[in-house]
Design a protein around this motif. Structure first.
Motif, mmCIF file in Angstrom:
data_model
loop_
_atom_site.group_PDB
_atom_site.id
_atom_site.type_symbol
_atom_site.label_atom_id
_atom_site.label_comp_id
_atom_site.label_asym_id
_atom_site.label_seq_id
_atom_site.Cartn_x
_atom_site.Cartn_y
_atom_site.Cartn_z
ATOM 1 N N LYS A 231 9.323 4.993 -9.270
ATOM 2 C CA LYS A 231 8.476 3.800 -9.174
ATOM 3 C C LYS A 231 7.562 3.645 -10.386
ATOM 4 C CE LYS A 231 4.872 5.845 -6.199
ATOM 5 N NZ LYS A 231 4.251 5.735 -4.856
ATOM 6 N N ASP A 266 12.102 7.102 -3.784
ATOM 7 C CA ASP A 266 11.579 6.061 -4.679
ATOM 8 C C ASP A 266 12.701 5.372 -5.457
ATOM 9 O OD1 ASP A 266 9.061 6.641 -3.778
ATOM 10 O OD2 ASP A 266 8.490 7.845 -5.509
ATOM 11 N N LEU A 270 14.306 1.116 -6.271
ATOM 12 C CA LEU A 270 14.373 0.632 -7.644
ATOM 13 C C LEU A 270 15.488 -0.414 -7.775
ATOM 14 C CD1 LEU A 270 12.762 1.511 -10.213
ATOM 15 C CD2 LEU A 270 14.751 2.887 -10.843
#
Length: 297
Positions: A231, A266, A270
């Motif tokens: 992130k 994370d 994306l």
């Protein structure tokens, strides 16, 4: 060349540190280990698993991992964990672990001889360099005989790049100089050793554009994405991973300071193209490591 079977693997983590030897010897001096733990907000013994624990951790997740330590004894005065010990331990976990070695480039011809032995006798697939910690410029000609040997052996050279948590926040950064980790210097190495497969480790803060330039210009250069939560990836890194470098960007966590569980959670959020996602997580690394070829190929 044997290694983990590609079928059934969900991912290949290209960047995993062994931080403690079988007899409890740490990979770094205490003050540097403590600084790294503070930087990554890691506490407790969970940050120092041995090879057997690492293997169990990755096997449980149906992943393979490239594991290594860093030999920086000349610069730090601290004896490293033995790469031979790590490789021997990995041999008992060949379904999950892929050993890389580390040699101190300041040892000259002795480093060359040891690198050869690690590949030929211990099955090491590549070598980890940490220019800031080892205190050398990667394009210093003193390291060129070592690169020449790695190129001849078909070994991979993985270089730390950019900021480091090692020494962060200590007086003078414990003498560790960030300038050694500018990935633009690897352009010289890639130009002078066109057969040497190179991995630039980490989003290369503050030199991300330099890393992307080198990788797009030199076809043997890859980038692993370890050490940062996805992130926080710079937008240009995501853009190149989705396009020009979709076949040369690699999943890496930096375990144990950053877990693959956190990284993958994370990464799922994306904006990566569906067809690119498996390349980054597994397929690019499998090709680089030769896991996509028959054992006798």
């Amino acid at each position: 060349m044997t290694g983990p079977a590609l079928d059934g693997l969900s991912a290949i983590d290209m960047h995993v540190h062994v931080e403690v030897s079988a007899d409890g010897h740490p990979s770094l001096p205490d003050q540097l280990m403590a600084a790294s733990a503070r930087y990554f907000k890691v506490t407790g013994e969970a940050r120092k698993p041995g090879v057997d624990e690492i293997a169990a951790y990755y096997r449980e997740r149906r992943m393979a991992a490239v594991v290594f330590t860093v030999d920086a004894e000349t610069a730090t005065g601290h004896p490293p964990i033995s790469s031979e010990e790590i490789a021997d331990a990995c041999a008992g976990h060949a379904d999950a672990l892929i050993p890389f070695g580390s040699v101190d480039p300041w040892r000259g011809r002795a480093a060359v001889r040891r690198a050869r032995a690690l590949v030929e006798r211990y099955g090491v697939r590549g070598f980890k360099f940490h220019p800031s910690l080892q205190a050398f410029a990667v394009n210093d000609r003193m390291a060129y005989p070592l690169y020449e040997e790695l190129e001849a052996l078909g070994a991979i050279a993985l270089f730390h790049s950019g900021q480091t948590g090692i020494g962060a926040g200590t007086p003078g950064g414990s003498g560790i100089r960030l300038r050694y980790a500018n990935p633009l210097d690897l352009d010289d190495v890639a130009a002078d050793f066109p057969g040497l497969r190179i991995v630039i480790a980490h989003p290369s803060f503050p030199w991300q554009d330099e890393a992307l330039a080198v990788a797009t210009h030199k076809p043997t250069v890859h980038i692993d994405l370890s050490g940062w939560s996805p992130k926080y990836f710079p937008p240009q890194l995501v853009r190149y991973a989705n396009t020009l470098l979709s076949d040369r960007v690699l999943f890496g966590s930096d375990f144990p300071v950053l877990t693959p569980d956190r990284w993958l959670a994370d990464f799922a959020a994306l904006d990566i193209k569906p067809e690119v996602r498996p390349r980054i997580l597994r397929d690019n690394a499998a090709r680089l490591l030769g896991l996509d070829r028959p054992p006798d190929a």
